[in-house]
Motif scaffolding. Structure first.
Motif, PDB file in Angstrom:
ATOM      1  N   LYS A 180      58.800  16.380  63.037  1.00 44.01           N
ATOM      2  CA  LYS A 180      58.254  17.496  63.977  1.00 44.01           C
ATOM      3  C   LYS A 180      59.201  18.529  63.824  1.00 44.01           C
ATOM      4  CE  LYS A 180      55.996  14.017  67.273  1.00 44.01           C
ATOM      5  NZ  LYS A 180      56.118  13.678  68.610  1.00 44.01           N
ATOM      6  N   GLN A 181      60.321  18.115  63.714  1.00 44.07           N
ATOM      7  CA  GLN A 181      61.477  19.080  63.456  1.00 44.07           C
ATOM      8  C   GLN A 181      62.602  18.640  62.608  1.00 44.07           C
ATOM      9  OE1 GLN A 181      63.371  19.790  67.327  1.00 44.07           O
ATOM     10  NE2 GLN A 181      63.840  17.617  67.471  1.00 44.07           N
ATOM     11  N   SER A 182      63.237  19.555  62.125  1.00 44.68           N
ATOM     12  CA  SER A 182      64.223  19.395  60.937  1.00 44.68           C
ATOM     13  C   SER A 182      65.479  20.268  61.073  1.00 44.68           C
ATOM     14  CB  SER A 182      63.684  19.623  59.670  1.00 44.68           C
ATOM     15  OG  SER A 182      63.380  20.749  59.390  1.00 44.68           O
ATOM     16  N   GLN A 183      66.671  19.506  60.590  1.00 45.35           N
ATOM     17  CA  GLN A 183      67.989  20.181  60.847  1.00 45.35           C
ATOM     18  C   GLN A 183      68.356  20.185  59.016  1.00 45.35           C
ATOM     19  OE1 GLN A 183      70.359  18.153  63.327  1.00 45.35           O
ATOM     20  NE2 GLN A 183      69.695  19.624  65.203  1.00 45.35           N
TER      21      GLN A 183
ATOM     22  N   ILE B 270      63.129   8.691  60.338  1.00 45.29           N
ATOM     23  CA  ILE B 270      64.038   9.729  59.868  1.00 45.29           C
ATOM     24  C   ILE B 270      64.189   9.769  58.413  1.00 45.29           C
ATOM     25  CG2 ILE B 270      66.177  11.159  60.213  1.00 45.29           C
ATOM     26  CD1 ILE B 270      64.816  10.779  62.773  1.00 45.29           C
ATOM     27  N   THR B 271      63.701  10.871  57.929  1.00 48.30           N
ATOM     28  CA  THR B 271      63.725  11.429  56.436  1.00 48.30           C
ATOM     29  C   THR B 271      65.013  12.172  56.173  1.00 48.30           C
ATOM     30  OG1 THR B 271      61.271  11.244  56.256  1.00 48.30           O
ATOM     31  CG2 THR B 271      62.427  12.131  54.610  1.00 48.30           C
ATOM     32  N   ARG B 272      65.671  11.592  55.146  1.00 54.11           N
ATOM     33  CA  ARG B 272      66.987  12.255  54.745  1.00 54.11           C
ATOM     34  C   ARG B 272      66.694  12.814  53.417  1.00 54.11           C
ATOM     35  NH1 ARG B 272      72.630   9.644  53.732  1.00 54.11           N
ATOM     36  NH2 ARG B 272      74.102  11.550  53.521  1.00 54.11           N
ATOM     37  N   SER B 273      66.620  14.106  53.253  1.00 56.20           N
ATOM     38  CA  SER B 273      66.361  14.797  52.024  1.00 56.20           C
ATOM     39  C   SER B 273      67.837  15.360  51.573  1.00 56.20           C
ATOM     40  CB  SER B 273      65.378  15.856  51.839  1.00 56.20           C
ATOM     41  OG  SER B 273      64.176  15.166  52.420  1.00 56.20           O
ATOM     42  N   MET B 274      68.111  15.169  50.424  1.00 55.96           N
ATOM     43  CA  MET B 274      69.311  15.646  49.842  1.00 55.96           C
ATOM     44  C   MET B 274      69.196  16.304  48.301  1.00 55.96           C
ATOM     45  SD  MET B 274      72.177  12.707  50.653  1.00 55.96           S
ATOM     46  CE  MET B 274      73.648  13.844  50.315  1.00 55.96           C
ATOM     47  N   SER B 275      69.831  17.367  48.068  1.00 52.66           N
ATOM     48  CA  SER B 275      69.774  17.937  46.684  1.00 52.66           C
ATOM     49  C   SER B 275      71.354  18.484  46.302  1.00 52.66           C
ATOM     50  CB  SER B 275      68.673  19.063  46.536  1.00 52.66           C
ATOM     51  OG  SER B 275      69.176  20.280  47.558  1.00 52.66           O
TER      52      SER B 275
ATOM     53  N   THR C 277      77.033  26.055  55.941  1.00 51.02           N
ATOM     54  CA  THR C 277      75.990  26.572  56.849  1.00 51.02           C
ATOM     55  C   THR C 277      75.586  25.631  57.744  1.00 51.02           C
ATOM     56  OG1 THR C 277      75.433  28.436  55.337  1.00 51.02           O
ATOM     57  CG2 THR C 277      73.957  27.853  56.958  1.00 51.02           C
ATOM     58  N   ALA C 278      75.706  25.422  58.995  1.00 54.45           N
ATOM     59  CA  ALA C 278      75.296  24.276  59.941  1.00 54.45           C
ATOM     60  C   ALA C 278      73.691  24.839  60.327  1.00 54.45           C
ATOM     61  CB  ALA C 278      76.108  24.588  61.173  1.00 54.45           C
ATOM     62  N   PRO C 279      73.214  23.691  60.905  1.00 53.07           N
ATOM     63  CA  PRO C 279      71.718  23.869  61.293  1.00 53.07           C
ATOM     64  C   PRO C 279      71.360  24.844  62.043  1.00 53.07           C
ATOM     65  CG  PRO C 279      72.567  21.585  61.397  1.00 53.07           C
ATOM     66  CD  PRO C 279      73.604  22.284  61.116  1.00 53.07           C
ATOM     67  N   ASP C 280      72.361  25.590  63.002  1.00 53.91           N
ATOM     68  CA  ASP C 280      72.122  26.665  63.757  1.00 53.91           C
ATOM     69  C   ASP C 280      72.276  27.788  63.067  1.00 53.91           C
ATOM     70  OD1 ASP C 280      74.851  26.546  63.567  1.00 53.91           O
ATOM     71  OD2 ASP C 280      75.286  26.657  65.860  1.00 53.91           O
ATOM     72  N   GLY C 281      72.708  27.933  61.811  1.00 50.21           N
ATOM     73  CA  GLY C 281      72.699  29.082  60.818  1.00 50.21           C
ATOM     74  C   GLY C 281      74.370  29.487  60.969  1.00 50.21           C
TER      75      GLY C 281
ATOM     76  N   SER D 222      72.779  20.653  49.618  1.00 54.83           N
ATOM     77  CA  SER D 222      72.029  20.546  50.867  1.00 54.83           C
ATOM     78  C   SER D 222      71.575  19.279  51.409  1.00 54.83           C
ATOM     79  CB  SER D 222      70.859  21.668  50.794  1.00 54.83           C
ATOM     80  OG  SER D 222      69.777  21.089  50.168  1.00 54.83           O
ATOM     81  N   GLU D 223      71.516  19.288  52.625  1.00 55.43           N
ATOM     82  CA  GLU D 223      70.934  17.798  53.164  1.00 55.43           C
ATOM     83  C   GLU D 223      70.079  18.222  54.528  1.00 55.43           C
ATOM     84  OE1 GLU D 223      72.564  13.980  55.687  1.00 55.43           O
ATOM     85  OE2 GLU D 223      74.014  15.664  54.664  1.00 55.43           O
TER      86      GLU D 223
END
Length: 351
Positions: A332-335, A290-295, A89-93, A325-326
């Motif tokens: 301000k915004q996230s992908q 830039i914060t990168r969150s992964m699970s 699933t891409a950031p645009d859904g 997920s990443e």
């Protein structure tokens, strides 16, 4: 009237004299084969008790242990099928999915049994790989003709060189694999097959060495032990649980834990429930704003059925779900990108 009464009494007498019977299965001591026989009810309990004592998976003081009671001259299957359906699933859904399948088919022929050791021939029968995406499927199957696609020809040739070979295995009655030999002829065929497609000597050597790392005595011992020897040596009760852990990453920091529970034993089968997985792991790092969150996490569940008389695996169906997920965020915004993989692993599938 007296004649009818006499006939009725005779009929009752004959019925009372006829012994009730019961159909049971037992092992013929002369041939070692499992046979179905009809015996008097009063004898069935004794015979069934004797058969239970001779079974590969048997009860001793409430604890069930596993051994192998294989028949000389008989061939036992071990066919493994895996299907993976991955959805991104891409950031645009928008989503994109693909399916991969693999089948490895082999069998084990028992040549002889002496001093508690089985002499077995491993027959490498067939191998299939397939990829499906956007309504198109590409497959490489050793039971079919060589594919026309040049990129698939090498895989087919290598797989074709692998199947049709035989290995020799020594296995104890307790299921411990003592040795597996006969790899050198296989390696020679793989090298010859790869040589037709890989002209550079160094690349060819690297390819063959890579194959040897994935197909050798140590790897197959571990594979067969994992697929065939399920019950702990100390024995387990109905409802007992046990577990095994293996590295999910090369550094060993993440472990895959598989849990087992003996659900039932009876009617010639032992049923084991499978669960466990990898607990959810999360990681967050910030660099240059830039914060990168992964699970990621993995869960699995399924059933394994063993033949109570032989100890051999009848079938297995395990479902595995992996979620990753990443997320990238500047505050301000996230992908977010997400990947979900649903896998099915079957051994000796019914189809």
């Amino acid at each position: 009237m007296k004649k009818i009464t006499a006939l009725a009494l005779l009929s009752i007498a004959l019925v009372s004299c006829k012994k009730e019977t019961k159909t049971i299965t037992k092992v013929d001591p002369e041939t070692g084969k499992t046979v179905t026989v009809e015996v008097p009810v009063e004898d069935s309990a004794k015979i069934e008790k004797t058969a239970a004592a001779a079974a590969a998976i048997k009860d001793s003081m409430g604890l069930y242990t596993q051994s192998f009671k294989l028949e000389v001259g008989k061939t036992y299957p071990l066919k493994t099928y895996q299907k993976d359906v991955q959805t991104m699933t891409a950031p645009d859904g928008k989503t994109q999915s693909g399916t991969s399948e693999s089948t490895d088919e082999m069998s084990f022929t028992v040549n002889k049994f002496e001093n508690g050791i089985y002499d077995i021939t491993i027959n490498l029968i067939g191998k299939r790989n397939a990829q499906s995406a956007n309504g198109k499927t590409v497959a490489v199957d050793t039971k079919l003709a060589e594919p026309a696609d040049e990129q698939l020809k090498m895989m087919w040739k290598v797989n074709k060189a692998l199947v049709g070979n035989k290995l020799s295995m020594k296995m104890g009655e307790d299921g411990k694999v003592i040795s597996i030999t006969g790899f050198d002829p296989v390696y020679s065929k793989i090298a010859a097959s790869a040589g037709a497609a890989i002209k550079d000597a160094k690349q060819k050597t690297a390819f063959v060495n890579s194959f040897k790392e994935s197909f050798n005595e140590k790897v197959l011992k571990e594979q067969f032990t994992k697929n065939l020897l399920l019950l702990p040596a100390k024995g387990v009760k109905i409802g007992d649980k046990w577990s095994q852990s293996e590295n999910a990453t090369p550094d060993g920091k993440i472990k895959l834990t598989t849990t087992y529970m003996l659900k039932s034993v009876g009617d010639g089968v032992a049923v084991i429930a499978v669960g466990g997985g990898i607990p959810k792991k999360s990681d967050k790092k910030t660099q240059e704003g830039i914060t990168r969150s992964m699970s990621s996490e993995l869960s699995q569940n399924g059933i394994i059925t063993l033949d109570q008389n032989t100890g051999w695996i009848k079938n297995q169906t395990i479902s595995v779900k992996t979620t990753q997920s990443e997320t990238l965020s500047d505050g301000k915004q996230s992908q977010t990108m997400k990947s979900v993989s649903n896998s099915t692993v079957e051994v000796n599938p019914a189809k």
